[in-house]
Structure formats: C-alpha cells, structure tokens
Design a protein around this motif. Structure first.
Motif, PDB file in Angstrom:
ATOM      1  N   LEU A  39       0.832  -1.200   0.000  1.00 33.63           N
ATOM      2  CA  LEU A  39       0.000   0.000   0.000  1.00 33.63           C
ATOM      3  C   LEU A  39       0.873   1.258   0.000  1.00 33.63           C
ATOM      4  O   LEU A  39       0.627   2.195  -0.770  1.00 33.63           O
ATOM      5  CB  LEU A  39      -0.929  -0.019   1.213  1.00 33.63           C
ATOM      6  N   LEU A  40       1.909   1.276   0.815  1.00 33.47           N
ATOM      7  CA  LEU A  40       2.849   2.407   0.811  1.00 33.47           C
ATOM      8  C   LEU A  40       3.504   2.567  -0.553  1.00 33.47           C
ATOM      9  O   LEU A  40       3.623   3.680  -1.071  1.00 33.47           O
ATOM     10  CB  LEU A  40       3.942   2.200   1.859  1.00 33.47           C
ATOM     11  N   THR A  41       3.904   1.456  -1.142  1.00 30.43           N
ATOM     12  CA  THR A  41       4.514   1.490  -2.479  1.00 30.43           C
ATOM     13  C   THR A  41       3.530   2.055  -3.489  1.00 30.43           C
ATOM     14  O   THR A  41       3.905   2.863  -4.341  1.00 30.43           O
ATOM     15  CB  THR A  41       4.969   0.077  -2.897  1.00 30.43           C
ATOM     16  N   GLY A  42       2.268   1.644  -3.378  1.00 30.21           N
ATOM     17  CA  GLY A  42       1.239   2.144  -4.286  1.00 30.21           C
ATOM     18  C   GLY A  42       1.028   3.641  -4.150  1.00 30.21           C
ATOM     19  O   GLY A  42       0.906   4.352  -5.150  1.00 30.21           O
ATOM     20  N   VAL A  43       0.988   4.129  -2.929  1.00 34.40           N
ATOM     21  CA  VAL A  43       0.817   5.570  -2.704  1.00 34.40           C
ATOM     22  C   VAL A  43       2.018   6.323  -3.256  1.00 34.40           C
ATOM     23  O   VAL A  43       1.876   7.340  -3.951  1.00 34.40           O
ATOM     24  CB  VAL A  43       0.608   5.882  -1.202  1.00 34.40           C
ATOM     25  N   ARG A  44       3.207   5.813  -2.986  1.00 36.42           N
ATOM     26  CA  ARG A  44       4.429   6.477  -3.454  1.00 36.42           C
ATOM     27  C   ARG A  44       4.549   6.472  -4.970  1.00 36.42           C
ATOM     28  O   ARG A  44       5.170   7.369  -5.546  1.00 36.42           O
ATOM     29  CB  ARG A  44       5.644   5.822  -2.827  1.00 36.42           C
ATOM     30  N   ALA A  45       3.949   5.475  -5.625  1.00 41.39           N
ATOM     31  CA  ALA A  45       4.029   5.370  -7.085  1.00 41.39           C
ATOM     32  C   ALA A  45       3.146   6.388  -7.798  1.00 41.39           C
ATOM     33  O   ALA A  45       3.355   6.674  -8.975  1.00 41.39           O
ATOM     34  CB  ALA A  45       3.645   3.954  -7.535  1.00 41.39           C
ATOM     35  N   LEU A  46       2.172   6.917  -7.083  1.00 40.89           N
ATOM     36  CA  LEU A  46       1.258   7.893  -7.676  1.00 40.89           C
ATOM     37  C   LEU A  46       1.771   9.304  -7.441  1.00 40.89           C
ATOM     38  O   LEU A  46       2.406   9.586  -6.425  1.00 40.89           O
ATOM     39  CB  LEU A  46      -0.134   7.744  -7.063  1.00 40.89           C
ATOM     40  N   SER A  47       1.449  10.158  -8.366  1.00 38.55           N
ATOM     41  CA  SER A  47       1.806  11.565  -8.174  1.00 38.55           C
ATOM     42  C   SER A  47       0.814  12.192  -7.200  1.00 38.55           C
ATOM     43  O   SER A  47      -0.295  11.673  -6.985  1.00 38.55           O
ATOM     44  CB  SER A  47       1.758  12.310  -9.505  1.00 38.55           C
ATOM     45  N   GLU A  48       1.207  13.297  -6.645  1.00 41.31           N
ATOM     46  CA  GLU A  48       0.308  14.026  -5.757  1.00 41.31           C
ATOM     47  C   GLU A  48      -0.948  14.444  -6.520  1.00 41.31           C
ATOM     48  O   GLU A  48      -2.060  14.428  -5.981  1.00 41.31           O
ATOM     49  CB  GLU A  48       1.023  15.243  -5.170  1.00 41.31           C
ATOM     50  N   GLU A  49      -0.776  14.789  -7.786  1.00 38.63           N
ATOM     51  CA  GLU A  49      -1.927  15.178  -8.610  1.00 38.63           C
ATOM     52  C   GLU A  49      -2.898  14.017  -8.785  1.00 38.63           C
ATOM     53  O   GLU A  49      -4.115  14.208  -8.708  1.00 38.63           O
ATOM     54  CB  GLU A  49      -1.457  15.691  -9.983  1.00 38.63           C
ATOM     55  N   GLN A  50      -2.370  12.821  -9.031  1.00 37.56           N
ATOM     56  CA  GLN A  50      -3.260  11.663  -9.175  1.00 37.56           C
ATOM     57  C   GLN A  50      -4.048  11.426  -7.885  1.00 37.56           C
ATOM     58  O   GLN A  50      -5.251  11.174  -7.922  1.00 37.56           O
ATOM     59  CB  GLN A  50      -2.458  10.400  -9.519  1.00 37.56           C
ATOM     60  N   ILE A  51      -3.357  11.484  -6.770  1.00 43.09           N
ATOM     61  CA  ILE A  51      -4.015  11.258  -5.484  1.00 43.09           C
ATOM     62  C   ILE A  51      -5.122  12.287  -5.276  1.00 43.09           C
ATOM     63  O   ILE A  51      -6.238  11.940  -4.883  1.00 43.09           O
ATOM     64  CB  ILE A  51      -2.988  11.284  -4.329  1.00 43.09           C
ATOM     65  N   ASN A  52      -4.827  13.550  -5.592  1.00 37.87           N
ATOM     66  CA  ASN A  52      -5.829  14.612  -5.400  1.00 37.87           C
ATOM     67  C   ASN A  52      -6.923  14.560  -6.448  1.00 37.87           C
ATOM     68  O   ASN A  52      -8.112  14.627  -6.125  1.00 37.87           O
ATOM     69  CB  ASN A  52      -5.149  15.981  -5.394  1.00 37.87           C
ATOM     70  N   LEU A 105      -8.006  12.130  -8.303  1.00 38.23           N
ATOM     71  CA  LEU A 105      -8.847  10.939  -8.222  1.00 38.23           C
ATOM     72  C   LEU A 105      -9.524  10.804  -6.853  1.00 38.23           C
ATOM     73  O   LEU A 105     -10.254   9.835  -6.617  1.00 38.23           O
ATOM     74  CB  LEU A 105      -8.022   9.682  -8.535  1.00 38.23           C
ATOM     75  N   GLY A 106      -9.285  11.771  -5.989  1.00 34.35           N
ATOM     76  CA  GLY A 106      -9.907  11.751  -4.666  1.00 34.35           C
ATOM     77  C   GLY A 106      -9.499  10.547  -3.835  1.00 34.35           C
ATOM     78  O   GLY A 106     -10.314  10.004  -3.085  1.00 34.35           O
ATOM     79  N   LEU A 107      -8.239  10.132  -3.947  1.00 36.67           N
ATOM     80  CA  LEU A 107      -7.786   8.915  -3.277  1.00 36.67           C
ATOM     81  C   LEU A 107      -7.427   9.115  -1.809  1.00 36.67           C
ATOM     82  O   LEU A 107      -7.480   8.164  -1.023  1.00 36.67           O
ATOM     83  CB  LEU A 107      -6.583   8.324  -4.017  1.00 36.67           C
ATOM     84  N   ALA A 108      -7.050  10.315  -1.420  1.00 33.15           N
ATOM     85  CA  ALA A 108      -6.604  10.536  -0.032  1.00 33.15           C
ATOM     86  C   ALA A 108      -7.652  10.097   0.994  1.00 33.15           C
ATOM     87  O   ALA A 108      -7.303   9.393   1.950  1.00 33.15           O
ATOM     88  CB  ALA A 108      -6.184  11.982   0.175  1.00 33.15           C
ATOM     89  N   PRO A 109      -8.920  10.466   0.837  1.00 30.71           N
ATOM     90  CA  PRO A 109      -9.912  10.012   1.832  1.00 30.71           C
ATOM     91  C   PRO A 109     -10.027   8.480   1.895  1.00 30.71           C
ATOM     92  O   PRO A 109     -10.179   7.910   2.976  1.00 30.71           O
ATOM     93  CB  PRO A 109     -11.224  10.637   1.364  1.00 30.71           C
ATOM     94  N   ARG A 110      -9.936   7.837   0.752  1.00 30.12           N
ATOM     95  CA  ARG A 110     -10.037   6.366   0.738  1.00 30.12           C
ATOM     96  C   ARG A 110      -8.812   5.732   1.399  1.00 30.12           C
ATOM     97  O   ARG A 110      -8.937   4.783   2.164  1.00 30.12           O
ATOM     98  CB  ARG A 110     -10.176   5.869  -0.701  1.00 30.12           C
TER      99      ARG A 110
END
Length: 173
Positions: A125-138, A140-145
């Motif tokens: 999961l950490l690897t997955g988060v690190r693999a995404l850009s901050e823009e993707q996380i924001n 795609l609304g992934l931070a809350p999930r």
C-alpha cells in the motif's frame, strides 16, 4: 493533504497498530468479542485484506489500468480466485457479507502468517501511494479512501482492542 504528509501519517498510524497487536500477545489473539465476534487475529486478517485490496487498485492506477468493480457473480468469483479476497467495491455484496467471507477464509490461519501478510500488504500500500503523483491522489480523490483504509481503520480497531483488553493491557504497560 500532501502526499508526503499522508505517507508519514500512514506510517505512524501503522506503527501504533502494529505495536498494539504485538502487545496483545499470542495467548489472547484468538479470544473473540473484540469487534463483534471477531478476535484480534480476525481483525488482522480483515485489515490485511482491505490494505491489499487498495494496494492492488493503486498499482492498477499507477500502471494506467482501469478497474471496474465486479458486476456479475462470475466476475466476483474470478476476483476471489485471483486475489484471495472479495472485491470490496462490488455492488453485489454488502460490507458485512464481504467481511464474513474474509472471516471464514482466515479464521484458522496462523497469527504469525497473518501478521506477515498484513505487513506485506501495508508495504504494498505504501509502495502504491508512493508510485502515484500528488496530482493523481488529489484528482482521483484517493486521499480520503487511503485514510479510511489505514488511519481511520487502525484507530477504529485499536479502540476495539483496547476496550476488550483494557485491564490486561494497562497492567502490562
């Protein structure tokens, strides 16, 4: 929330979770009634499968793949066959029913194996988060999930464990 902050908060929350699970001790991990009828061991399996499910989805996003929740029972059964746990995002199954499938699959698993799998799932999961850009996380609304599957989930089950073993955990501290 910035990606770096999210990663740090995930790691701190997981350290607290891991410390408490270890503190419970091998004698008590199978005692039920911690969260409903679940034991600490059952909770670890539950947390592990949720972490791995999200880690797999983040990996797909990082690869540019599109994930569609299972919409037929054939897809759902194939998903379980491939991943070893239900598609938690599928509208075919309720949260409680998905959790019960996880319980049934892992209820006789050895605690040390579950802990090892949970550590691997968290690492993925950490690897997955690190693999995404901050823009993707924001975007795609992934931070809350991500927060729900980690920070909120750990807090919820930490409270259950502390409540169930309040006296014995306090005496050991």
């Amino acid at each position: 929330m910035r990606k770096a902050q999210l990663v740090v908060r995930m790691m701190i929350a997981h350290d607290e979770w891991e410390l408490l699970v270890n503190h419970v001790g091998s004698i008590r991990v199978g005692i039920g009634g911690v969260s409903g009828h679940w034991s600490v061991k059952n909770i670890v399996a539950h947390v592990m499968t949720r972490e791995q499910h999200l880690a797999d989805r983040l990996t797909e996003i990082a690869r540019g793949e599109t994930y569609q929740p299972c919409s037929t029972w054939e897809e759902f059964d194939a998903f379980i066959e491939e991943y070893g746990f239900p598609d938690f995002d599928s509208p075919l199954i309720s949260t409680d029913a998905a959790n019960e499938l996880v319980y049934e699959k892992y209820k006789n698993a050895a605690m040390n194996e579950l802990v090892a799998e949970e550590l691997d799932a968290f690492s993925a999961l950490l690897t997955g988060v690190r693999a995404l850009s901050e823009e993707q996380i924001n975007d795609l609304g992934l931070a809350p999930r991500i927060k729900h599957v980690t920070l909120d989930h750990y807090r919820h089950h930490i409270a259950d464990i502390r409540k169930r073993f309040k006296r014995t955990l306090l005496r050991q501290s």
